[in-house]
Write a protein that holds these residues in place. Structure first.
Motif, PDB file in Angstrom:
ATOM      1  N   ASN A 143      -2.033  -3.642   3.760  1.00 13.03           N
ATOM      2  CA  ASN A 143      -1.814  -3.995   5.192  1.00 13.03           C
ATOM      3  C   ASN A 143      -1.930  -2.602   6.023  1.00 13.03           C
ATOM      4  N   ASP A 202       0.966  -1.306  -0.088  1.00 12.31           N
ATOM      5  CA  ASP A 202      -0.008  -0.062  -0.029  1.00 12.31           C
ATOM      6  C   ASP A 202       0.821   1.326   0.033  1.00 12.31           C
ATOM      7  N   GLY A 203       1.949   1.306   0.767  1.00 12.47           N
ATOM      8  CA  GLY A 203       2.772   2.537   0.484  1.00 12.47           C
ATOM      9  C   GLY A 203       3.241   2.523  -0.991  1.00 12.47           C
ATOM     10  N   ILE A 213      -0.068  -0.085   6.410  1.00 10.45           N
ATOM     11  CA  ILE A 213       1.094   0.287   7.119  1.00 10.45           C
ATOM     12  C   ILE A 213       2.428  -0.007   6.261  1.00 10.45           C
ATOM     13  N   TYR A 214       3.646   0.681   6.607  1.00 10.89           N
ATOM     14  CA  TYR A 214       4.748   0.383   5.920  1.00 10.89           C
ATOM     15  C   TYR A 214       5.332  -0.542   6.655  1.00 10.89           C
ATOM     16  N   GLY A 215       5.143  -1.754   6.368  1.00  9.38           N
ATOM     17  CA  GLY A 215       5.724  -3.081   7.074  1.00  9.38           C
ATOM     18  C   GLY A 215       7.216  -3.078   7.104  1.00  9.38           C
TER      19      GLY A 215
HETATM   20 MG    MG Z   1       1.995  -2.033   3.656  1.00  4.92          MG
END
Ligand code: MG
Ligand code: TPP
Ligand code: SF4
Ligand code: SF4
Ligand code: SF4
Lengths: 381, 73, 288
Positions: free
Chosen positions: C145, C117-118, C147-149
């Motif tokens: 998700n 998503d980022g 977030i920046y995993g």
């Molecule tokens: Mg992500």
């Protein structure tokens, strides 16, 4: 002249007139615009897929290719930005195709991350920069201020592109094909550094009447889809292990060393020269006229014009530095190539520099006057 | 013949298979694998219906599910 | 794992011995288009489930020999190690541009991207929107998700209001950071999109729905209809600081309120005459 190659037939032709066409090429001699020559030259050189974003002063290139490439069943796509353009080039090159983008200074800046990935993944491609004045938005006048950017990597990490610098419309037509060959041979990006004047200049040039059919260059590493291949191919620049990345860096560096056998330059009036002028691209055109003026006034001056800016013709310059009293470098910037000239000369004889910035293109009289007034003044930069 | 073959080498003990087994026949074992996790085990093989839901949620693609071929005793 | 095996429907990328009993059949196994390599994802991270689904799809459609996967930076940066197909590592956000060129230069390729998503909704938003607007014949697997995993749990453009991340330590605030971007909502106005759907990876049932959506997103490309995109509501147990099970429940209880699942665009099997596909882009004959 050690391992360097001469530009065919160009050495020390004292009586020669302005830049020559290549009569050996079968085709029609006609008036061609510089940007048109770059576009046609790329197509004749086997360009399969072009991606670009409009920017002055190179718009004729995508404009011509937008009609020509699809008519040949090849790919033209106007991208949403230069960031997208260079990443499309990355994709098309990864998939094994001869691919190119063209832009001008600000657009090239925007491509630098992608260029670094291309170099890291060892992908061949051609990038044309029809340079304009900077920094920032600058202007659309001729400049050579992107020499550092093109020749010293430009993006992050230890890498280089090979860099070619045409000085007339004929070379604008011929160098793209050479650029594609070099890109494929060394698996590096190859820049063609032109400028706003060269791009819009109308000159006679010989262009073959027929576009040659595509010649497929086999690239066993390309991600074309696996087919019957026993192993998959991956195009990548990620090496988490420092030792592995270090070895990969070594491979890149040895490629650049190998590419030194491709060094090309053009010399004029250097046989008896006591003064050497070094200039590339449009500055070398002004330079040659200034050399002629000064010769008429009795100065024994010669011109060396690098055609490959990276790899740089250091040996040829070093050799001449032993012969001459003084070397002058003339560029349309604040002094960028002069650093490479100084490294080549390495103190053997004095090196002086004259440059104009901001898109100003001085005439031969102005340059000749600068050279005359600085004779013997030595290293004054 | 077990109906389930859990790849203990790649199991990370995340417990998703345990959670989603409708027959509650899986649990995380006491043993530890080479990557430091407690792999899931089939502790009620007789209850397993080969429904594959455990394999469906396994993020390691580490569960193979078998069933008796139809028509055979 | 040989490529031949991969192409034999029921084969598997599992190097463990196959069963020899002939009265027993295998009903579920690691897809043949995956490699045997142990994945690097955190325990319970649904990236792995989505990988398996991608592998299953390549098997099911028999696409392995002409697939090129494009995997940009993000937790899935090593995705190319887990698939048997040719693959390209793209820079952060640029996979749709890379994929565009791979597809345009030879339309017989099956080209997919696998993006976070980022990657897709922040740094690569321009490439996403324009690939969709042009109706590129590519298939995008979008792992949202929230977030920046990879970089340690920073706020993403898809983070929920109130979500605590390492760059929104007291929870995301709409006043200063705006509202989460709904990628399916945003792209659904673009006529180049042939298939667009969002599915939570939160239960076996939803995983099966994901399969159905993925089939259509792949058909959008194979049937030359336009861009196909499936958005997976995916977990990040580690950066969400939840157990894998709690993370899945969080999707069902909370995430879907901001990101409602469903089919947003379907021009693959059009239900009415208005949803006809965009005219095909002039693909090349460069190979010919
Ligand atoms: Mg992500
Ligand atoms: C140009 C650039 N900027 C920043 C980064 C650092 N970076 C790597 S992955 C990433 C974000 C990944 O988040 P997402 O795309 O959501 O994938 P996830 O890890 O959550 O699966 C960032 C910011 C980078 N690699 N390149
Ligand atoms: S196959 Fe079904 S019943 Fe058997 S262990 Fe897995 S989830 Fe449980
Ligand atoms: S779902 Fe897979 S990884 Fe998780 S505990 Fe079960 S077998 Fe292990
Ligand atoms: S950080 Fe999050 S998204 Fe990345 S592997 Fe771990 S759980 Fe998955």
């Amino acid at each position: 002249m050690s391992a360097t190659l001469e530009h065919p037939g160009a050495k020390n032709v004292a009586a020669e007139s302005e830049p020559r066409g290549t009569e050996q090429v079968a085709g029609t001699k006609r008036l061609v615009k510089g940007n048109e020559a770059l576009a046609l030259g790329a197509v004749h050189g086997g360009l399969e897929a072009f991606f670009g974003y409009p920017i002055t002063p190179q718009n004729e290139i995508p404009e011509i290719l937008s009609g020509l490439l699809p008519s040949l069943g090849r790919v033209f796509l106007q991208a949403e930005s230069e960031v997208a353009s260079i990443n499309m080039v990355y994709g098309a090159s990864a998939a094994g195709h001869r691919t190119m983008t063209s832009s001008s200074s600000p657009g090239i800046s925007l491509m630098m991350e992608g260029l670094s990935y291309i170099a890291g993944a060892r992908l061949p491609c051609v990038i044309i920069n029809v340079m304009r004045g900077g920094p920032g938005l600058g202007n659309i006048a001729p400049s050579q201020a992107d020499y550092f950017q093109a020749c010293k990597g430009g993006g992050h990490g230890d890498f280089h592109s090979l860099v070619l610098a045409p000085w007339n419309v004929q070379e604008m037509f011929e160098l793209p094909a050479l650029a594609f060959d070099l890109a494929d041979r060394y698996r590096t990006p190859v820049f063609i550094l032109a400028d706003a004047v060269l791009g819009s200049m109308l000159e006679p040039a010989v262009v073959p009447d027929q576009i040659p059919p595509l010649r497929k260059v086999s690239k066993e590493w390309a991600t074309v889809g696996r087919g019957r291949r026993a192993v998959k191919n991956v195009v990548n620049s990620l090496y988490l292990d420092p030792e592995v990345l270090s070895a990969h860096n070594e491979t890149l560096q040895s490629t650049y060393r190998e590419a030194r056998r491709e060094i090309r330059y053009d010399t004029r009036f250097t046989d008896d020269a006591e003064i050497l002028l070094v200039a590339f691209g449009i500055a070398a055109r002004v330079g040659l006229s200034a050399v002629r003026l000064l010769r008429k006034q009795g100065m024994r001056i010669g011109l060396l014009r690098p055609i490959t800016l990276f790899p740089f013709p250091s040996d040829a310059i070093k050799h001449l530095a032993k012969q001459v009293r003084q070397t002058f470098v003339f560029e349309l910037n604040s002094g960028q190539m002069v650093e490479d000239v100084r490294l080549a000369v390495n103190g053997i004889s004095p090196v002086d520099f004259y440059g104009r910035m901001g898109g100003v293109l001085p005439g031969p009289e102005e340059l000749a006057e600068q050279i005359r007034s600085r004779i013997g003044r030595g290293d004054s930069l | 013949m077990e109906r389930l073959d859990i790849d203990v080498r790649r199991c990370k003990g995340c417990g998703l298979c345990v959670e989603f087994c409708p027959k509650h026949c899986l649990e995380l074992g006491d043993g530890m694998n080479a990557i430091g996790y407690h792999p899931a085990e089939l502790h009620k093989p007789e209850a397993c219906t080969s429904c594959s839901l455990c394999a469906e949620v396994c993020p390691e693609a580490g569960i193979r599910v078998f069933r008796k071929k139809k028509g055979k005793p | 794992m040989s490529i031949e095996m991969a192409m034999m429907g029921k084969a598997s990328a599992d190097d463990r011995p196959a069963t020899t009993c002939d009265d027993v059949e295998c009903v579920m196994a690691r897809p043949a288009s995956m490699t045997d390599k142990l994945m690097h994802y955190c325990p319970g991270c649904t990236h792995g489930i989505i990988h398996r689904l991608v592998g299953e799809m390549i098997d099911e459609f028999g696409l392995l020999d002409h697939t090129v996967g494009v995997c940009p930076v993000g937790c899935s940066v090593f995705a190319y190690e887990y698939f048997q197909c040719d693959a390209i590592e793209a820079s952060h956000g640029r996979a749709p541009a890379v994929a565009t060129a791979v597809k345009r230069t030879d339309s017989s390729r099956f080209v997919f991207t696998y993006q976070g998503d980022g990657d897709l909704a922040s740094i690569g938003m321009a490439e996403t929107i324009h690939a969709a607007a042009r109706g590129e014949r590519i298939t995008i697997f979008f792992v949202n998700n929230g977030i920046y995993g990879m970089t340690g749990g920073q706020m993403a453009p898809t983070s929920l209001i109130g979500q605590k991340t390492t760059t929104s330590p007291s929870g995301r605030i709409a006043e200063t950071t705006g509202m989460p971007i709904g990628v399916c909502e945003l792209l659904s106005s673009l006529k180049g999109v042939a298939y667009l759907a969002r599915v939570p990876i939160s239960s076996p049932k939803n995983i099966n729905t994901a399969r159905k959506y993925m089939r259509k997103a792949i058909r959008a490309q194979l049937e030359n209809k336009g861009l196909g995109l499936v958005e997976f509501l995916s977990t990040c147990p580690v950066q969400w600081a939840m157990s894998p099970i709690a993370a899945m429940k969080h999707i069902d209880n909370t995430v879907i309120k901001t990101f409602p699942p469903g089919v947003f665009v379907d021009r693959v099997d059009p239900v009415d005459a208005t949803s006809t596909p965009m005219p095909a882009v002039a693909h090349t004959g460069a190979e010919a």
